[in-house]
Scaffold this motif. Structure first.
Motif, short mmCIF file in Angstrom:
data_model
loop_
_atom_site.label_atom_id
_atom_site.label_comp_id
_atom_site.label_asym_id
_atom_site.label_seq_id
_atom_site.Cartn_x
_atom_site.Cartn_y
_atom_site.Cartn_z
N UNK A 2 4.93 21.05 12.98
CA UNK A 2 5.72 22.13 12.38
C UNK A 2 7.06 22.28 13.10
N UNK A 3 7.24 21.61 14.23
CA UNK A 3 8.52 21.54 14.95
C UNK A 3 9.01 22.90 15.44
N UNK A 4 8.06 23.72 15.89
CA UNK A 4 8.41 25.03 16.45
C UNK A 4 7.85 25.19 17.85
N UNK A 5 7.73 24.09 18.58
CA UNK A 5 7.17 24.15 19.94
C UNK A 5 7.95 25.12 20.82
N UNK A 6 9.26 25.20 20.61
CA UNK A 6 10.11 26.01 21.48
C UNK A 6 9.82 27.50 21.37
N UNK A 64 15.67 7.42 20.20
CA UNK A 64 16.14 8.68 19.62
C UNK A 64 15.09 9.41 18.80
N UNK A 65 13.99 8.75 18.46
CA UNK A 65 12.92 9.45 17.74
C UNK A 65 11.88 10.04 18.68
N UNK A 66 12.14 9.99 19.98
CA UNK A 66 11.20 10.55 20.95
C UNK A 66 11.07 12.05 20.80
N UNK A 67 9.89 12.56 21.08
CA UNK A 67 9.63 13.98 20.90
C UNK A 67 10.10 14.82 22.09
N UNK A 68 10.08 16.12 21.89
CA UNK A 68 10.46 17.07 22.94
C UNK A 68 9.92 18.44 22.60
N UNK A 69 9.80 19.29 23.62
CA UNK A 69 9.40 20.67 23.37
C UNK A 69 10.52 21.49 22.80
N UNK A 70 11.75 21.21 23.24
CA UNK A 70 12.92 21.94 22.75
C UNK A 70 14.17 21.13 23.03
N UNK A 71 15.04 21.05 22.03
CA UNK A 71 16.33 20.38 22.19
C UNK A 71 17.29 20.96 21.17
N UNK A 72 18.59 21.00 21.49
CA UNK A 72 19.56 21.38 20.47
C UNK A 72 19.44 20.44 19.27
N UNK A 73 19.34 20.99 18.09
CA UNK A 73 19.12 20.18 16.90
C UNK A 73 20.19 19.11 16.73
N UNK A 74 21.44 19.46 16.97
CA UNK A 74 22.52 18.50 16.75
C UNK A 74 22.44 17.34 17.74
N UNK A 75 21.93 17.59 18.96
CA UNK A 75 21.73 16.51 19.94
C UNK A 75 20.58 15.62 19.49
N UNK A 76 19.47 16.24 19.16
CA UNK A 76 18.28 15.47 18.76
C UNK A 76 18.56 14.55 17.58
#
Length: 505
Positions: free
Chosen positions: A420-424, A341-353
């Motif tokens: 910065x967590x703004x990849x999306x 669950x700590x895996x990264x992503x370019x974009x995901x719904x915050x509540x899912x992540x």
């Protein structure tokens, strides 16, 4: 609608005594935080759009800029945290799904930090890795139930058992799936080059393989995801292995989406979709609704590649992960990759992540135990993913049962990512998670390659040091050997799932 309740997350402070009005910050910020007034010949900053990437502060020649958290806060409330309140404000004003990038940043327990490694003493002396060989070579793929050796006419022994296709890694660390489209051309190129130079593998993600990267294909794992982007027989056959992506740790159970404005001509050709159209990956594979369906796809890929390449299945770490992994192995998967669950992503719904899935430590231990109990652990290698931060995390994962690990966020950080967590947004000031030509040029792929290979070299040397300290000279001796682990600060139930003893026992 005026966004009057959502306050800036960061504040930008400029020291007027140091600022020389050079406008470097104006040119470097993709979020228009800094501006230059030609009439007053003065640079000013507005923190409302600041994402905390530190690009301006890092490149400011006089150190005139400082980035800090906004001082505006709320009355303390253990239930309604400032983050919860701000999120409600955002959705009340925008009405959409909140998006996040990178991995889960919630204070869930990091089990790596509660596991300690063993060290050799007198009866099992340590080994000096500087003067004695330490073996990190790792083979990923199906292993035979038993090995049969025959002697030829010349009396020499030779292996009579047919060995399934294997991936040979010089170090048990690979680069995780990051698709061209979610990251830039230069970042994708750096990962491919670094994998080839370091003797390991990079994963294309679900975005296909750019033609420029085909010279590195022997060190690439290609993905077959639900959208089937870029998949054709040549794509499958040119790579070292094929990975079927069922799920990922940052967003288990949901699909992906690359907005059409990011699908330029090069991405259009690579993904085999029309330019400017959204690249949407459905939540399920529409030809996989059972283990039997998965078996059919695995068999089809093996047939298409002449049974010359291992096939991996990537799954998210969820509550029934051990049963899913067992089914994948029985369906013919040569490798099972588990993403926590700590895996990264370019974009995901915050509540899912932030709320879906389980930690990779618990999932890995559960899967390794289940496969051993069923007597099928040798039929597939296990690859763990989900925020490996150091060589110690890697060593602990191998002791828990992993054959190798994927790193994604660590690789991005090595290239310059500041989380910065703004990849999306596509406005990565460091040229990593962007398709903007102006921003992409900021990442020199050759420099990024050198930084990635340096990271792998440093971690590999540290793993050798840890192995020597344990009194073993090969990574194979650590794999699944939980006697080399002890727990601190964990409950009896947690230790039982992890299969480790408490420190002192």
């Amino acid at each position: 609608m005026r966004r009057w309740l959502v306050q800036p997350e960061f504040k930008v402070e400029r020291d007027p005594a140091r600022c020389i009005q050079c406008q470097v910050c104006v040119r470097q910020c993709a979020n228009d935080v800094h501006s230059y007034d030609e009439d007053d010949e003065l640079v000013s900053s507005d923190g409302a759009s600041c994402v905390g990437c530190h690009r301006c502060a890092t490149l400011c020649p006089t150190g005139a800029i400082a980035i800090g958290r906004s001082q505006l806060d709320f009355k303390p409330n253990a239930n309604w945290t400032p983050e919860n309140i701000r999120n409600v404000y955002k959705q009340a004003e925008g009405g959409g799904v909140l998006l996040s990038s990178m991995g889960n940043d919630k204070p869930w327990r990091v089990y790596w930090d509660h596991l300690l490694l063993n060290a050799a003493q007198v009866t099992n002396p340590s080994i000096d890795p500087l003067r004695e060989p330490m073996e990190l070579v790792t083979y990923l793929g199906r292993k035979p139930d038993q090995v049969r050796v025959e002697r030829g006419p010349d009396g020499k022994a030779k292996l009579a058992t047919e060995i399934a296709p294997q991936l040979k890694l010089r170090t048990p660390i690979m680069f995780s799936a990051m698709s061209y489209g979610s990251i830039s051309y230069n970042a994708s190129r750096a990962l491919a080059q670094a994998a080839a130079e370091a003797g390991t593998f990079a994963n294309t993600g679900e975005g296909g393989l750019h033609t420029d990267f085909r010279p590195y294909a022997s060190n690439m794992i290609v993905q077959v995801a639900s959208g089937r982007f870029g998949v054709d027989p040549d794509y499958l056959n040119i790579a070292a292995a094929v990975e079927i992506k069922i799920g990922q740790g940052a967003k288990p159970g949901i699909g992906g989406h690359l907005p059409g404005e990011k699908v330029d001509a090069a991405i259009s050709r690579t993904r085999m979709i029309p330019q400017g159209t959204d690249a949407i990956s459905p939540a399920p594979h529409h030809d996989i609704y059972s283990i039997e369906d998965l078996l059919q796809l695995i068999c089809a890929i093996k047939e298409a590649t002449g049974h010359r390449k291992p096939v991996s299945v990537k799954i998210a770490a969820v509550h029934n992960v051990s049963a899913v992994a067992s089914g994948a192995v029985r369906a013919g998967a040569d490798i099972v990759a588990i993403d926590g669950l700590r895996g990264g992503t370019g974009a995901a719904p915050t509540t899912i992540r932030d709320n879906v899935g389980i930690p990779i430590e618990l999932a890995l231990a559960a899967v390794d135990s289940r496969l051993r109990e069923e007597g099928i652990r040798n039929r597939a290698s296990l690859v763990a993913a989900g925020s490996f931060r150091s060589a110690a995390d890697v060593a602990k994962a191998i002791a828990l049962g992993a054959d190798a690990v994927y790193i994604g966020t660590a690789a991005a950080v090595a290239m310059g990512c500041h989380l910065c967590q703004r990849c999306y947004t596509g406005k990565c000031n460091w040229g990593i998670a962007t398709q903007d030509p102006f921003l992409t040029k900021r990442l020199n792929p050759d420099v990024a390659t050198r930084r990635l290979t340096n990271l792998l070299r440093g971690w590999s040397l540290e793993i050798k040091e840890m192995l020597g300290g344990m009194g073993v000279n090969a990574i194979e001796s650590l794999r699944g050997n939980r006697e080399h682990l002890r727990a601190v600060g964990l409950s009896d139930r947690e230790m039982a799932i992890l299969g480790v003893k408490p420190a002192g026992e």
